[in-house]
Design a protein around this motif. Sequence first.
Motif, PDB file in Angstrom:
ATOM      1  N   MET A   1      -5.807 -28.960 -41.888  1.00  0.00           N
ATOM      2  CA  MET A   1      -6.453 -30.114 -42.496  1.00  0.00           C
ATOM      3  C   MET A   1      -7.749 -30.399 -41.734  1.00  0.00           C
ATOM      4  O   MET A   1      -7.743 -30.465 -40.512  1.00  0.00           O
ATOM      5  CB  MET A   1      -5.491 -31.299 -42.428  1.00  0.00           C
ATOM      6  CG  MET A   1      -6.030 -32.539 -43.062  1.00  0.00           C
ATOM      7  SD  MET A   1      -4.808 -33.844 -43.054  1.00  0.00           S
ATOM      8  CE  MET A   1      -4.755 -34.168 -44.766  1.00  0.00           C
ATOM      9  N   PRO A   2      -8.879 -30.594 -42.460  1.00  0.00           N
ATOM     10  CA  PRO A   2     -10.155 -30.845 -41.755  1.00  0.00           C
ATOM     11  C   PRO A   2     -10.144 -32.220 -41.085  1.00  0.00           C
ATOM     12  O   PRO A   2      -9.466 -33.150 -41.514  1.00  0.00           O
ATOM     13  CB  PRO A   2     -11.199 -30.782 -42.853  1.00  0.00           C
ATOM     14  CG  PRO A   2     -10.468 -30.966 -44.121  1.00  0.00           C
ATOM     15  CD  PRO A   2      -9.045 -30.525 -43.896  1.00  0.00           C
ATOM     16  N   GLU A   3     -10.947 -32.320 -40.038  1.00  0.00           N
ATOM     17  CA  GLU A   3     -11.054 -33.592 -39.322  1.00  0.00           C
ATOM     18  C   GLU A   3     -11.871 -34.588 -40.152  1.00  0.00           C
ATOM     19  O   GLU A   3     -12.770 -34.203 -40.882  1.00  0.00           O
ATOM     20  CB  GLU A   3     -11.735 -33.375 -37.982  1.00  0.00           C
ATOM     21  CG  GLU A   3     -10.921 -32.544 -37.021  1.00  0.00           C
ATOM     22  CD  GLU A   3     -11.612 -32.400 -35.687  1.00  0.00           C
ATOM     23  OE1 GLU A   3     -12.436 -33.266 -35.342  1.00  0.00           O
ATOM     24  OE2 GLU A   3     -11.332 -31.417 -35.010  1.00  0.00           O
ATOM     25  N   PRO A   4     -11.550 -35.886 -40.043  1.00  0.00           N
ATOM     26  CA  PRO A   4     -12.340 -36.871 -40.799  1.00  0.00           C
ATOM     27  C   PRO A   4     -13.770 -36.928 -40.274  1.00  0.00           C
ATOM     28  O   PRO A   4     -14.018 -36.647 -39.105  1.00  0.00           O
ATOM     29  CB  PRO A   4     -11.616 -38.192 -40.553  1.00  0.00           C
ATOM     30  CG  PRO A   4     -10.793 -37.975 -39.337  1.00  0.00           C
ATOM     31  CD  PRO A   4     -10.496 -36.505 -39.267  1.00  0.00           C
ATOM     32  N   PRO A   5     -14.719 -37.270 -41.139  1.00  0.00           N
ATOM     33  CA  PRO A   5     -16.125 -37.319 -40.691  1.00  0.00           C
ATOM     34  C   PRO A   5     -16.324 -38.401 -39.628  1.00  0.00           C
ATOM     35  O   PRO A   5     -15.660 -39.431 -39.630  1.00  0.00           O
ATOM     36  CB  PRO A   5     -16.910 -37.645 -41.946  1.00  0.00           C
ATOM     37  CG  PRO A   5     -15.920 -38.122 -42.935  1.00  0.00           C
ATOM     38  CD  PRO A   5     -14.574 -37.616 -42.530  1.00  0.00           C
ATOM     39  N   VAL A   6     -17.240 -38.118 -38.732  1.00  0.00           N
ATOM     40  CA  VAL A   6     -17.559 -39.056 -37.660  1.00  0.00           C
ATOM     41  C   VAL A   6     -18.564 -40.074 -38.189  1.00  0.00           C
ATOM     42  O   VAL A   6     -19.547 -39.707 -38.836  1.00  0.00           O
ATOM     43  CB  VAL A   6     -18.147 -38.297 -36.448  1.00  0.00           C
ATOM     44  CG1 VAL A   6     -18.547 -39.267 -35.357  1.00  0.00           C
ATOM     45  CG2 VAL A   6     -17.163 -37.259 -35.947  1.00  0.00           C
ATOM     46  N   ALA A   7     -18.315 -41.349 -37.932  1.00  0.00           N
ATOM     47  CA  ALA A   7     -19.246 -42.394 -38.372  1.00  0.00           C
ATOM     48  C   ALA A   7     -20.546 -42.276 -37.592  1.00  0.00           C
ATOM     49  O   ALA A   7     -20.544 -42.068 -36.387  1.00  0.00           O
ATOM     50  CB  ALA A   7     -18.626 -43.764 -38.162  1.00  0.00           C
TER      51      ALA A   7
END
Length: 53
Positions: free
Chosen positions: A1-7
């Motif tokens: 699963m890809p990592e969530p985008p960084v704010a």
Amino acid sequence: MPEPPVAREPRRDTTAADAGSLERMGRLDEQPMPAPAADPLLEPDLPPAPADR
């Protein structure tokens, strides 16, 4: 699963604006209005007459 985008911080590019926006922000002096077209064959951009609506 890809990592969530960084704010990230919002982009603060003051060069990417039109002259009207920069005038309203006080970053640019008021721009002069262009002279009307000297060509008599050009029609002005007028709204349609009330009878045409």
